[in-house]
Write a protein that holds these residues in place. Structure first.
Motif, PDB file in Angstrom:
ATOM      1  N   GLY A  54       9.954  -0.121  -9.155  1.00  0.00           N
ATOM      2  CA  GLY A  54       9.642  -0.807 -10.439  1.00  0.00           C
ATOM      3  C   GLY A  54       9.465  -2.262 -10.283  1.00  0.00           C
ATOM      4  N   VAL A  55      10.353  -2.903  -9.353  1.00  0.00           N
ATOM      5  CA  VAL A  55      10.132  -4.188  -9.152  1.00  0.00           C
ATOM      6  C   VAL A  55       8.862  -4.563  -8.313  1.00  0.00           C
ATOM      7  N   CYS A  56       8.470  -3.942  -7.441  1.00  0.00           N
ATOM      8  CA  CYS A  56       7.343  -4.110  -6.564  1.00  0.00           C
ATOM      9  C   CYS A  56       6.252  -3.803  -7.566  1.00  0.00           C
ATOM     10  N   MET A  57       6.278  -3.064  -8.460  1.00  0.00           N
ATOM     11  CA  MET A  57       4.906  -2.854  -9.531  1.00  0.00           C
ATOM     12  C   MET A  57       4.927  -4.179 -10.343  1.00  0.00           C
ATOM     13  N   ALA A  58       6.018  -4.381 -10.832  1.00  0.00           N
ATOM     14  CA  ALA A  58       6.024  -5.643 -11.750  1.00  0.00           C
ATOM     15  C   ALA A  58       5.423  -6.789 -11.141  1.00  0.00           C
ATOM     16  N   ALA A  59       5.883  -7.042  -9.667  1.00  0.00           N
ATOM     17  CA  ALA A  59       5.600  -8.107  -8.873  1.00  0.00           C
ATOM     18  C   ALA A  59       3.823  -7.879  -8.395  1.00  0.00           C
ATOM     19  N   ARG A  60       3.374  -6.816  -8.648  1.00  0.00           N
ATOM     20  CA  ARG A  60       1.996  -6.347  -8.236  1.00  0.00           C
ATOM     21  C   ARG A  60       2.066  -6.788  -6.688  1.00  0.00           C
ATOM     22  N   SER A  61       3.092  -6.178  -6.031  1.00  0.00           N
ATOM     23  CA  SER A  61       3.128  -6.315  -4.617  1.00  0.00           C
ATOM     24  C   SER A  61       2.094  -5.411  -3.870  1.00  0.00           C
ATOM     25  N   HIS A  62       1.420  -5.766  -2.586  1.00  0.00           N
ATOM     26  CA  HIS A  62       0.700  -5.041  -1.727  1.00  0.00           C
ATOM     27  C   HIS A  62       1.690  -3.744  -1.343  1.00  0.00           C
ATOM     28  N   ALA A  63       2.809  -3.916  -1.331  1.00  0.00           N
ATOM     29  CA  ALA A  63       3.639  -2.808  -0.800  1.00  0.00           C
ATOM     30  C   ALA A  63       3.553  -1.883  -1.900  1.00  0.00           C
ATOM     31  N   HIS A  64       3.343  -1.973  -2.876  1.00  0.00           N
ATOM     32  CA  HIS A  64       3.248  -0.795  -3.981  1.00  0.00           C
ATOM     33  C   HIS A  64       2.231  -0.137  -3.895  1.00  0.00           C
ATOM     34  N   LYS A  65       1.033  -0.838  -3.589  1.00  0.00           N
ATOM     35  CA  LYS A  65      -0.372   0.076  -3.511  1.00  0.00           C
ATOM     36  C   LYS A  65      -0.160   0.787  -2.081  1.00  0.00           C
ATOM     37  N   ALA A  66       0.496   0.436  -1.099  1.00  0.00           N
ATOM     38  CA  ALA A  66       0.614   1.077   0.109  1.00  0.00           C
ATOM     39  C   ALA A  66       1.504   2.320  -0.037  1.00  0.00           C
ATOM     40  N   TRP A  67       2.718   2.098  -1.154  1.00  0.00           N
ATOM     41  CA  TRP A  67       3.443   3.226  -1.245  1.00  0.00           C
ATOM     42  C   TRP A  67       2.947   4.318  -2.156  1.00  0.00           C
ATOM     43  N   LYS A  68       1.971   4.006  -2.893  1.00  0.00           N
ATOM     44  CA  LYS A  68       1.161   4.919  -3.765  1.00  0.00           C
ATOM     45  C   LYS A  68       0.280   5.823  -2.896  1.00  0.00           C
ATOM     46  N   GLN A  69      -0.122   5.328  -1.698  1.00  0.00           N
ATOM     47  CA  GLN A  69      -0.992   6.153  -0.715  1.00  0.00           C
ATOM     48  C   GLN A  69       0.085   6.995   0.121  1.00  0.00           C
ATOM     49  N   ILE A  70       1.158   6.547   0.344  1.00  0.00           N
ATOM     50  CA  ILE A  70       2.168   7.190   1.125  1.00  0.00           C
ATOM     51  C   ILE A  70       2.765   8.192   0.383  1.00  0.00           C
ATOM     52  N   ASP A  71       3.046   8.281  -1.090  1.00  0.00           N
ATOM     53  CA  ASP A  71       3.596   8.968  -1.891  1.00  0.00           C
ATOM     54  C   ASP A  71       2.604  10.245  -2.148  1.00  0.00           C
ATOM     55  N   LEU A  72       1.238   9.824  -2.092  1.00  0.00           N
ATOM     56  CA  LEU A  72       0.194  10.948  -2.221  1.00  0.00           C
ATOM     57  C   LEU A  72       0.031  11.969  -0.829  1.00  0.00           C
ATOM     58  N   ARG A  73       0.260  11.170   0.206  1.00  0.00           N
ATOM     59  CA  ARG A  73       0.339  12.223   1.472  1.00  0.00           C
ATOM     60  C   ARG A  73       1.444  12.997   1.614  1.00  0.00           C
ATOM     61  N   LEU A  74       2.529  12.146   1.065  1.00  0.00           N
ATOM     62  CA  LEU A  74       4.009  12.961   1.082  1.00  0.00           C
ATOM     63  C   LEU A  74       3.751  14.216   0.197  1.00  0.00           C
ATOM     64  N   THR A  75       3.326  14.046  -0.936  1.00  0.00           N
ATOM     65  CA  THR A  75       2.938  15.181  -1.787  1.00  0.00           C
ATOM     66  C   THR A  75       1.945  16.292  -1.169  1.00  0.00           C
ATOM     67  N   ASP A  76       1.180  16.041  -0.544  1.00  0.00           N
ATOM     68  CA  ASP A  76       0.186  16.824   0.203  1.00  0.00           C
ATOM     69  C   ASP A  76       0.848  17.396   1.128  1.00  0.00           C
ATOM     70  N   ALA A  77       1.681  16.727   1.979  1.00  0.00           N
ATOM     71  CA  ALA A  77       2.618  17.431   3.122  1.00  0.00           C
ATOM     72  C   ALA A  77       3.372  18.495   2.680  1.00  0.00           C
ATOM     73  N   SER A  78       3.972  17.980   1.566  1.00  0.00           N
ATOM     74  CA  SER A  78       5.106  19.019   0.943  1.00  0.00           C
ATOM     75  C   SER A  78       4.164  20.290   0.471  1.00  0.00           C
ATOM     76  N   ASN A  79       3.452  20.404  -0.149  1.00  0.00           N
ATOM     77  CA  ASN A  79       2.515  21.098  -0.756  1.00  0.00           C
ATOM     78  C   ASN A  79       2.063  22.311   0.272  1.00  0.00           C
ATOM     79  N   GLU A  80       1.464  21.593   1.556  1.00  0.00           N
ATOM     80  CA  GLU A  80       1.116  22.437   2.538  1.00  0.00           C
ATOM     81  C   GLU A  80       2.109  23.265   3.197  1.00  0.00           C
ATOM     82  N   ALA A  81       3.349  22.549   3.356  1.00  0.00           N
ATOM     83  CA  ALA A  81       4.573  23.074   4.059  1.00  0.00           C
ATOM     84  C   ALA A  81       4.749  24.391   3.294  1.00  0.00           C
ATOM     85  N   LYS A  82       4.934  24.186   1.993  1.00  0.00           N
ATOM     86  CA  LYS A  82       5.525  25.295   1.216  1.00  0.00           C
ATOM     87  C   LYS A  82       4.548  26.455   1.108  1.00  0.00           C
TER      88      LYS A  82
END
Length: 245
Positions: A54-82
């Motif tokens: 939440g803090v990263c998003m409020a600060a419009r941090s570049h780290a938050h944008k990177a996290w969104k990509q990582i979160d998508l990859r994590l979700t895809d990997a979880s779906n694949e494994a299941k």
């Protein structure tokens, strides 16, 4: 790829192509991967993690944008494994004879095994790649080979001390299992190729799948021929008189 820790090292060993590994290791790998990814996802849902995001998003941090990509990859990997666990579980029962029975029972179950693997391959969303299917078939071959070796050495580690007739029967059973396995694979491959519209094909690395078991089968054929000749001469030696001589 396997998830990595902060230092970049894999957090879990990937599925291996070890010559001694059977197909149960595939299902075990994806079950462990599912558990690991679920654990990571649960951590991202904690209050502390949500606060940081939440803090990263409020600060419009570049780290938050990177996290969104990582979160998508994590979700895809979880779906694949299941999904992989779901479909590998459908062939688990067909694989049981490879571990709990002898070559005779395995041979009888080969048509059902190939049918179930084909079904899984044609409908699985993620597991249908050539690399994964080649690895699965290679591990099935590995376990068949282990099953045959165990059966051949039931009477002890030195085959030359075994009852020759019993050993010969075991050698022929090993040969029959390989031939059945190979012929059922080829029949399944040809059936898929003849269907219209064409479904996913069995275009896997057959050398990797059959080479070790095929080599062992050819050795068994040579040993079987030798023992067959020995048995014939022993039977001949038991007759003191030979008609016509």
């Amino acid at each position: 790829d396997a998830p990595r820790d902060a230092s970049g090292k894999p957090m879990m060993k990937g599925a291996s192509d070890d010559d001694d590994m059977g197909p149960d290791t595939e299902l075990e790998y994806w079950r462990q991967r599912t558990g690991l990814l679920n654990s990571i996802i649960d951590q991202t849902k904690t209050d502390k993690c949500r606060l940081v995001l939440g803090v990263c998003m409020a600060a419009r941090s570049h780290a938050h944008k990177a996290w969104k990509q990582i979160d998508l990859r994590l979700t895809d990997a979880s779906n694949e494994a299941k999904d992989n666990v779901k479909y590998l579980t459908t062939i688990e029962k067909s694989l049981e004879p490879l571990y709990a029975s002898g070559p005779k029972e395995v041979l009888e179950g080969v048509p059902s095994l190939l049918s179930n693997v084909k079904m899984m391959y044609t409908i699985a969303r993620y597991y249908h790649t050539n690399e994964r299917m080649t690895r699965l078939f290679s591990k099935i071959s590995n376990q068949m080979l282990v099953c045959c070796k165990t059966h051949l050495l039931e009477a002890g580690p030195e085959p030359w001390t075994h009852d020759k007739a019993e050993l010969l029967a075991k050698l022929r059973l090993t040969i029959a299992l390989y031939n059945k396995y190979y012929s059922e694979y080829q029949a399944t491959k040809e059936k898929l190729a003849s269907q219209i519209p064409k479904p996913r094909q069995f275009d896997f690395n057959e050398d990797k799948i059959f080479s070790r078991f095929g080599l062992f089968k050819r050795r068994c054929e040579k040993v079987a021929d030798m023992f067959s000749t020995i048995i014939q001469f022993e039977e001949l030696a038991e007759h003191k008189e030979i008609v016509g001589m």
